[in-house]
Design a protein around this motif. Structure first.
Motif, PDB file in Angstrom:
ATOM      1  N   ILE A  10       0.831  -1.203   0.000  1.00  0.00           N
ATOM      2  CA  ILE A  10       0.000   0.000   0.000  1.00  0.00           C
ATOM      3  C   ILE A  10       0.864   1.251   0.000  1.00  0.00           C
ATOM      4  O   ILE A  10       0.600   2.208  -0.725  1.00  0.00           O
ATOM      5  CB  ILE A  10      -0.978  -0.014   1.195  1.00  0.00           C
ATOM      6  CG1 ILE A  10      -2.020  -1.114   0.983  1.00  0.00           C
ATOM      7  CG2 ILE A  10      -1.650   1.347   1.383  1.00  0.00           C
ATOM      8  CD1 ILE A  10      -2.864  -1.408   2.200  1.00  0.00           C
ATOM      9  N   GLU A  11       1.922   1.241   0.795  1.00  0.00           N
ATOM     10  CA  GLU A  11       2.818   2.404   0.841  1.00  0.00           C
ATOM     11  C   GLU A  11       3.488   2.634  -0.508  1.00  0.00           C
ATOM     12  O   GLU A  11       3.573   3.762  -0.985  1.00  0.00           O
ATOM     13  CB  GLU A  11       3.875   2.222   1.931  1.00  0.00           C
ATOM     14  CG  GLU A  11       4.779   3.431   2.064  1.00  0.00           C
ATOM     15  CD  GLU A  11       5.784   3.305   3.198  1.00  0.00           C
ATOM     16  OE1 GLU A  11       6.732   4.115   3.203  1.00  0.00           O
ATOM     17  OE2 GLU A  11       5.636   2.429   4.060  1.00  0.00           O
ATOM     18  N   THR A  14       0.846   4.054  -2.965  1.00  0.00           N
ATOM     19  CA  THR A  14       0.520   5.456  -2.725  1.00  0.00           C
ATOM     20  C   THR A  14       1.684   6.374  -3.103  1.00  0.00           C
ATOM     21  O   THR A  14       1.455   7.471  -3.607  1.00  0.00           O
ATOM     22  CB  THR A  14       0.084   5.710  -1.265  1.00  0.00           C
ATOM     23  OG1 THR A  14       1.095   5.260  -0.373  1.00  0.00           O
ATOM     24  CG2 THR A  14      -1.224   5.012  -0.957  1.00  0.00           C
ATOM     25  N   ASP A  15       2.925   5.923  -2.907  1.00  0.00           N
ATOM     26  CA  ASP A  15       4.082   6.715  -3.327  1.00  0.00           C
ATOM     27  C   ASP A  15       4.088   6.899  -4.841  1.00  0.00           C
ATOM     28  O   ASP A  15       4.303   8.007  -5.350  1.00  0.00           O
ATOM     29  CB  ASP A  15       5.396   6.061  -2.880  1.00  0.00           C
ATOM     30  CG  ASP A  15       5.639   6.153  -1.383  1.00  0.00           C
ATOM     31  OD1 ASP A  15       4.935   6.925  -0.701  1.00  0.00           O
ATOM     32  OD2 ASP A  15       6.540   5.433  -0.893  1.00  0.00           O
ATOM     33  N   GLU A  18       1.063   9.151  -5.901  1.00  0.00           N
ATOM     34  CA  GLU A  18       1.336  10.560  -5.590  1.00  0.00           C
ATOM     35  C   GLU A  18       2.316  11.161  -6.593  1.00  0.00           C
ATOM     36  O   GLU A  18       2.104  12.271  -7.101  1.00  0.00           O
ATOM     37  CB  GLU A  18       1.884  10.684  -4.174  1.00  0.00           C
ATOM     38  CG  GLU A  18       2.150  12.111  -3.747  1.00  0.00           C
ATOM     39  CD  GLU A  18       2.668  12.208  -2.326  1.00  0.00           C
ATOM     40  OE1 GLU A  18       3.508  13.094  -2.084  1.00  0.00           O
ATOM     41  OE2 GLU A  18       2.245  11.414  -1.476  1.00  0.00           O
TER      42      GLU A  18
END
Length: 68
Positions: A10-11, A14-15, A18
Motif C-alpha cells: 500500500i505504501e 501510494t508513493d 502521488e
C-alpha cells in the motif's frame, strides 16, 4: 527473501500514485479504475446569503472501471 507486507504494498502504491499525479499523469489500475488530477477554476459559493470566493485548485478524481 521475505514477501512484502500489505502495508509495504500500500505504501509503495501510494508513493507511485502521488508521484504520477503530481507530474500530471493519470494512473489506471486494471479491474479498479483510473486516478487523475482535474483543475477546478475559482468559483463563487453562496450559502445562507453569504458569498465566498473559492480559489482555483487541483483535485484528485477517481473514475471506476466500467464492466464491459
Amino acid at each position: 527473501m521475505e514477501s512484502p507486507s500489505a502495508d509495504d504494498v500500500i505504501e509503495a502504491f501510494t508513493d507511485i500514485l502521488e508521484h504520477q499525479l503530481s507530474t500530471g499523469n493519470a494512473v489506471e489500475v486494471p479491474g479498479l479504475g483510473t486516478f487523475a488530477v482535474e483543475h477546478r477554476p475559482s468559483a463563487v459559493q453562496t450559502e445562507d446569503d453569504v458569498r465566498r470566493l473559492l480559489p482555483p485548485r487541483n483535485e484528485v478524481v477517481f473514475t471506476p472501471e466500467q464492466d464491459a
